[in-house]
Design a protein around this motif. Structure first.
Motif, PDB file in Angstrom:
ATOM      1  N   SER A 221     -20.606 -28.670  15.483  1.00  0.00           N
ATOM      2  CA  SER A 221     -20.785 -27.470  16.309  1.00  0.00           C
ATOM      3  C   SER A 221     -20.948 -26.233  15.434  1.00  0.00           C
ATOM      4  CB  SER A 221     -19.590 -27.299  17.253  1.00  0.00           C
ATOM      5  OG  SER A 221     -19.502 -28.385  18.161  1.00  0.00           O
ATOM      6  N   LEU A 225     -24.171 -23.585  15.003  1.00  0.00           N
ATOM      7  CA  LEU A 225     -24.029 -22.146  15.197  1.00  0.00           C
ATOM      8  C   LEU A 225     -24.733 -21.336  14.108  1.00  0.00           C
ATOM      9  CD1 LEU A 225     -20.312 -21.896  16.374  1.00  0.00           C
ATOM     10  CD2 LEU A 225     -22.367 -21.392  17.725  1.00  0.00           C
ATOM     11  N   ALA A 256     -28.586 -23.508  24.574  1.00  0.00           N
ATOM     12  CA  ALA A 256     -27.279 -22.846  24.543  1.00  0.00           C
ATOM     13  C   ALA A 256     -26.979 -22.314  23.151  1.00  0.00           C
ATOM     14  CB  ALA A 256     -26.186 -23.817  24.992  1.00  0.00           C
ATOM     15  N   TYR A 257     -27.242 -23.130  22.133  1.00  0.00           N
ATOM     16  CA  TYR A 257     -26.972 -22.696  20.766  1.00  0.00           C
ATOM     17  C   TYR A 257     -27.980 -21.645  20.303  1.00  0.00           C
ATOM     18  CZ  TYR A 257     -23.142 -25.882  19.873  1.00  0.00           C
ATOM     19  OH  TYR A 257     -21.923 -26.495  19.887  1.00  0.00           O
ATOM     20  N   TRP A 260     -26.363 -18.474  21.520  1.00  0.00           N
ATOM     21  CA  TRP A 260     -25.288 -18.073  20.620  1.00  0.00           C
ATOM     22  C   TRP A 260     -25.839 -17.586  19.280  1.00  0.00           C
ATOM     23  CZ3 TRP A 260     -20.795 -16.774  22.208  1.00  0.00           C
ATOM     24  CH2 TRP A 260     -20.208 -17.400  23.309  1.00  0.00           C
ATOM     25  N   VAL A 263     -26.735 -14.037  19.646  1.00  0.00           N
ATOM     26  CA  VAL A 263     -25.522 -13.202  19.612  1.00  0.00           C
ATOM     27  C   VAL A 263     -25.084 -12.982  18.170  1.00  0.00           C
ATOM     28  CG1 VAL A 263     -23.086 -13.106  20.240  1.00  0.00           C
ATOM     29  CG2 VAL A 263     -24.769 -13.914  21.909  1.00  0.00           C
ATOM     30  N   THR A 264     -25.100 -14.044  17.381  1.00  0.00           N
ATOM     31  CA  THR A 264     -24.727 -13.939  15.971  1.00  0.00           C
ATOM     32  C   THR A 264     -25.689 -13.036  15.218  1.00  0.00           C
ATOM     33  OG1 THR A 264     -23.792 -16.172  16.011  1.00  0.00           O
ATOM     34  CG2 THR A 264     -24.327 -15.245  13.850  1.00  0.00           C
TER      35      THR A 264
END
Length: 287
Positions: A221, A225, A256-257, A260, A263-264
């Protein structure tokens, strides 16, 4: 004391508004990008033709040396296209990040003479890297078409989505390390190590299933990310996956990743801007 009518227009010299100033000075940004792209092949007979020849030669080398001689086509179908698609997006990241880190030092003479939004240099480095990447994308797409590329609209949209993700991420890192590099030139050497490892930190040379089978779920995971991992998989999803290789699936929870990862990337951009703004007052002195 009564304030004059024009007092509201006065600002402290050298005090900028970050990336907003880059947008308001986009004409100057365009000139910098144009100059840098023209310098790339100045004095060359074939000029921009080399931008198309290099990825084509890369494909032939991968196809023959890796796909045929090392028989990697047996483990990953269309391996040459798979690896070239991943290398294309990682090369964009590496060039944007590394050049963004050096951009302030390379433009020291200009920074010490006049004031202009200093964020413009890392941003222009990213845009120059993007311009240099477009011919490689065209070559990869042309090769995929020759092998029967028939993508959906969603798969086509995955390609620019991956580019935007890397552009935001690389710009933030370029601003962060570029600002630090002005005072501590060790940052540039540290970035070279990151760039060297970037191609191995995402599924470029290998398939994500090889990672999933070797590491715990939580570590896998974390691996997903890393913004480069979904960016590479977006390119695979757009260019390689429509070729329907045997037993291949896109990265689990790719969308989904990807969310994220954005966002990162935005968080890194915000941190890079904050550090840049804090240190830019010393740029002219340290340079």
């Amino acid at each position: 004391m009564r304030r004059g009518t024009n007092d509201a227009l006065l600002e402290e010299p050298g005090r900028g508004h970050g990336l907003r100033d880059v947008i308001s000075h986009r004409h100057l940004l365009a000139l910098i990008v144009r100059k840098e792209t023209q310098v790339r092949y100045r004095g060359s007979i074939f000029g921009w033709l080399w931008s198309y020849v290099k990825p084509l030669v890369q494909f032939l080398v991968f196809y023959i040396a890796l796909g045929v001689f090392l028989a990697l086509n047996k483990s990953i179908d269309f391996y040459a296209i798979y690896i070239l698609a991943g290398i294309t997006i990682v090369t964009f990241f590496n060039e944007a990040f590394a050049n963004g880190t050096r951009s302030l030092v390379d433009n020291a003479a200009l920074i010490k003479k006049i004031y202009l939004p200093r964020e413009m240099f890392p941003v222009s480095s990213m845009l120059v890297a993007l311009v240099n990447t477009i011919p490689q994308i065209i070559v990869v797409v042309a090769i995929a078409l020759c092998f029967g590329w028939q993508p959906t609209l969603l798969q086509i949209a995955a390609i620019p989505l991956g580019l935007v993700l890397v552009a935001v991420f690389a710009t933030g890192l370029g601003m962060l390390f570029g600002a630090i590099n002005v005072t501590f030139r060790d940052a540039q050497s540290f970035v070279e190590i990151i760039v060297m490892c970037a191609v191995w930190a995402s599924p470029v040379m290998y398939h994500w299933e090889m990672v999933a089978s070797k590491v715990p779920e939580w570590l896998f995971s974390v691996y997903r990310l890393n913004p480069l991992t979904p960016a590479v998989e977006l390119f695979h999803y757009g260019i390689w996956f429509p070729l329907h290789p045997r037993n291949a699936q896109p990265l689990p929870d790719l969308w989904a990743y990807t969310g994220w990862a954005f966002v990162t990337a935005v968080a890194v951009l915000a941190i890079g801007q904050a550090v840049f703004h804090r240190l830019e007052g010393r740029f002219a002195q340290d340079l």
